[in-house]
Write a protein that holds these residues in place. Structure first.
Motif, PDB file in Angstrom:
ATOM      1  N   ARG A 194       0.710  -1.581   0.136  1.00  0.00           N
ATOM      2  CA  ARG A 194      -0.064  -0.190  -0.384  1.00  0.00           C
ATOM      3  C   ARG A 194       0.766   0.967  -0.132  1.00  0.00           C
ATOM      4  O   ARG A 194       0.505   1.966  -1.041  1.00  0.00           O
ATOM      5  CB  ARG A 194      -0.946  -0.104   1.375  1.00  0.00           C
ATOM      6  CG  ARG A 194      -1.813  -0.795   0.868  1.00  0.00           C
ATOM      7  CD  ARG A 194      -3.103  -0.188   0.329  1.00  0.00           C
ATOM      8  NE  ARG A 194      -4.288  -1.876   0.328  1.00  0.00           N
ATOM      9  CZ  ARG A 194      -5.218  -0.942  -0.251  1.00  0.00           C
ATOM     10  NH1 ARG A 194      -5.561  -0.086  -0.426  1.00  0.00           N
ATOM     11  NH2 ARG A 194      -6.180  -2.471  -0.176  1.00  0.00           N
ATOM     12  N   TYR A 210       2.201   1.844  -3.380  1.00  0.00           N
ATOM     13  CA  TYR A 210       0.952   2.617  -3.997  1.00  0.00           C
ATOM     14  C   TYR A 210       1.445   3.824  -4.162  1.00  0.00           C
ATOM     15  O   TYR A 210       1.184   4.542  -4.951  1.00  0.00           O
ATOM     16  CB  TYR A 210       0.360   1.358  -3.665  1.00  0.00           C
ATOM     17  CG  TYR A 210      -0.561  -0.163  -4.912  1.00  0.00           C
ATOM     18  CD1 TYR A 210       0.228   0.110  -6.180  1.00  0.00           C
ATOM     19  CD2 TYR A 210      -1.256  -0.908  -4.155  1.00  0.00           C
ATOM     20  CE1 TYR A 210       0.170  -1.277  -6.254  1.00  0.00           C
ATOM     21  CE2 TYR A 210      -1.421  -1.610  -4.085  1.00  0.00           C
ATOM     22  CZ  TYR A 210      -0.940  -2.120  -5.319  1.00  0.00           C
ATOM     23  OH  TYR A 210      -1.251  -3.740  -5.965  1.00  0.00           O
ATOM     24  N   GLU A 257      -8.943   3.961  -2.789  1.00  0.00           N
ATOM     25  CA  GLU A 257      -8.690   2.574  -2.338  1.00  0.00           C
ATOM     26  C   GLU A 257      -8.925   0.757  -3.091  1.00  0.00           C
ATOM     27  O   GLU A 257      -8.217   0.296  -3.353  1.00  0.00           O
ATOM     28  CB  GLU A 257      -9.290   2.060  -0.822  1.00  0.00           C
ATOM     29  CG  GLU A 257      -8.608   3.109  -0.166  1.00  0.00           C
ATOM     30  CD  GLU A 257      -7.794   2.232   1.005  1.00  0.00           C
ATOM     31  OE1 GLU A 257      -8.055   1.458   1.040  1.00  0.00           O
ATOM     32  OE2 GLU A 257      -6.603   2.930   0.729  1.00  0.00           O
ATOM     33  N   MET A 288      -6.575   0.449  -5.413  1.00  0.00           N
ATOM     34  CA  MET A 288      -5.374  -0.037  -4.494  1.00  0.00           C
ATOM     35  C   MET A 288      -6.059  -1.921  -4.703  1.00  0.00           C
ATOM     36  O   MET A 288      -4.678  -2.715  -4.996  1.00  0.00           O
ATOM     37  CB  MET A 288      -5.175   0.006  -3.593  1.00  0.00           C
ATOM     38  CG  MET A 288      -4.411   1.222  -3.219  1.00  0.00           C
ATOM     39  SD  MET A 288      -3.884   1.853  -1.961  1.00  0.00           S
ATOM     40  CE  MET A 288      -3.507   3.697  -2.090  1.00  0.00           C
ATOM     41  N   THR A 299      -4.001  -5.365  -6.409  1.00  0.00           N
ATOM     42  CA  THR A 299      -3.514  -6.092  -5.387  1.00  0.00           C
ATOM     43  C   THR A 299      -3.827  -7.576  -5.472  1.00  0.00           C
ATOM     44  O   THR A 299      -3.413  -9.089  -6.029  1.00  0.00           O
ATOM     45  CB  THR A 299      -3.755  -6.280  -3.857  1.00  0.00           C
ATOM     46  OG1 THR A 299      -3.200  -4.674  -3.603  1.00  0.00           O
ATOM     47  CG2 THR A 299      -3.511  -6.651  -2.808  1.00  0.00           C
TER      48      THR A 299
END
Length: 114
Positions: free
Chosen positions: A34, A37, A81, A84, A88
C-alpha cells in the motif's frame, strides 16, 4: 512497473498458502505494498507537475501531505482504495498462477531453504 513489484511482493504469501494452506506473515507485505502504491502515485504526480526529477520515487511524507490526504478522504495520493485493491488482487492472482505453473521449482526451492 508497480504491478510487477506487487506480484513480487505477494509471491511469498502465495507460496506459503500453496504450501501450508494459510499465510501468517503476509500483513506486513500488504501494508508495505500500500505504501509503495501511494509513493508511486505521488511520484508520478510530482514528476508531471514539475521538471525537478531529484525527488522522484521517494517515500517522504510530511504532516502537510498526511493532513491533505485525510482532508480529501484518503485520496491525496492519486490512487484510491478500489484501485489499490484491484491491483493487489491482480498481483495475487498472477503470483498464484505463476507459482502453480512452476510448482516443482517452488517445492525444490522450499526444500533447499529448509
Amino acid at each position: 512497473t508497480v504491478d510487477k513489484l506487487a506480484v513480487i511482493s505477494v509471491a511469498g504469501v502465495c507460496a506459503e498458502i500453496l504450501a501450508y494452506g494459510n499465510a501468517e506473515g503476509g500483513v506486513a507485505d500488504l501494508v508495505q505494498l500500500r505504501r509503495i502504491y501511494g509513493a508511486s502515485a505521488s511520484a508520478k504526480r510530482r514528476s508531471s507537475d514539475d521538471d525537478d526529477k531529484t525527488d522522484f520515487g521517494s517515500f517522504s511524507d510530511d504532516a502537510t501531505k498526511r493532513r491533505l490526504r485525510r482532508d480529501n478522504g484518503g485520496h491525496g495520493n492519486g490512487m484510491d482504495e478500489k484501485e489499490m485493491d484491484n491491483r493487489t488482487r491482480f498481483a495475487l492472482g498472477y503470483a498464484f498462477g505463476m507459482l502453480r505453473q512452476n510448482l516443482g521449482a517452488l517445492d525444490a526451492l522450499a526444500e533447499t531453504m529448509e
